[in-house]
Write an enzyme that holds these catalytic residues in place. Structure first.
Site, short mmCIF file in Angstrom:
data_model
loop_
_atom_site.label_atom_id
_atom_site.label_comp_id
_atom_site.label_asym_id
_atom_site.label_seq_id
_atom_site.Cartn_x
_atom_site.Cartn_y
_atom_site.Cartn_z
N ASP A 15 0.83 -1.21 0.00
CA ASP A 15 0.00 0.00 0.00
C ASP A 15 0.87 1.26 0.00
O ASP A 15 1.98 1.25 0.52
CB ASP A 15 -0.92 -0.03 1.24
N ASN A 63 -10.96 -2.45 -5.47
CA ASN A 63 -10.19 -1.49 -6.26
C ASN A 63 -10.88 -1.14 -7.59
O ASN A 63 -10.49 -0.17 -8.25
CB ASN A 63 -8.75 -1.98 -6.50
#
Ligand code: IPE
Ligand code: IPE
Ligand code: MG
Length: 231
Positions: A15, A63
């Site tokens: 991330d 996502n």
């Protein structure tokens, strides 16, 4: 600190690509490109230190909620990665595997994924498991539906595990970069007893030194699995 044990299975929530790009005044897409270089370094580290399973969270089922151009950048980047890394995977005996739902993945990418999975299936040094279009709830629901289809009743935890996307051992260590204190729908079943390591370092800055730090922390953990220490 001396490292005396390495995890058998390392899982990483990669991330912070977007934040890294923003910090440098660059487009998010460039953060993702730089992130791909960290993937190379981590994979190399695992090969070098004989860590047999590496799972990387590359694209979640959530996502898809990102702007279309970012989604398409991520799809293209994965396709490029597959094409560029083929040689290295054969050379280093890396088995490539993708865990996730196949729907919505562009056909061309899906074909290349399957081709590389097939080509590398007998490579036995390390398994690189990419969680792509992956959601842990989706994985669990997919497993339950297959169990129903098979007409199974009264299954055990072991049976259930067999219906998940792969039969790899549970991760010993889960790393998340960029400081977020959450799991974001990753491996909910499999991380029941994983050691957690969260660092503020952004994924594109995550290098060999940073992995060493994570593994050093792992070496200090006392894994009790519900038992007691020193009986
Ligand atoms: C991780 O970086 C890459 C993916 C989730 C595909 P992010 O894109 O989430 O970066 P941040 O969290 O916005 O910084
Ligand atoms: C988790 O990161 C998914 C991947 C690393 C692929 P996100 O950036 O999507 O997670 P949230 O939105 O911060 O929970
Ligand atoms: Mg993020």
């Amino acid at each position: 600190m001396e490292i005396t044990k390495y995890p058998e299975h390392l899982a990483i929530i990669m991330d912070g690509n977007g934040r890294w790009a923003k910090k440098q005044g660059l487009l998010r897409a460039l953060g993702h490109e730089k992130g791909a270089q960290s993937v190379r370094q981590v994979l190399e580290y695992c090969v070098e230190h004989h860590i047999p399973y590496l799972t990387l969270y590359a694209f979640s089922t959530e996502n898809w909620n990102r702007p279309q151009d970012e989604v398409s950048t991520l799809m293209k980047l994965f396709l490029k990665y597959i094409k560029n890394e083929r040689k290295n995977m054969m050379k280093n005996k890396i088995r490539f595997f993708v865990s996730g739902r196949k729907n919505n993945v562009p056909e061309k990418l899906q074909k290349e994924i399957e081709k590389l999975e097939e080509e590398t299936k007998n490579n036995d040094k390390i398994t690189l498991n990419i969680a792509f279009n992956y959601g842990s709830r989706a994985e669990i629901v997919d497993a339950v539906n297959r169990i129903i289809k098979d007409g199974k009743e009264n299954i055990t935890e072991e049976d259930f595990s067999k219906y998940l996307y792969n039969d790899f051992p549970d991760p010993d260590l889960l790393i998340r970069t960029s400081g977020e204190m959450r799991i974001s729908n990753f491996l909910l079943w499999q991380i029941a007893y994983s050691e957690l390591y969260i660092t503020d370092t952004l994924w594109p800055d995550f290098d060999e030194k940073e992995i060493d730090k994570a593994i050093e922390s792992y070496n200090q953990r006392d894994r009790r699995f519900g038992g007691v220490k020193n009986v």
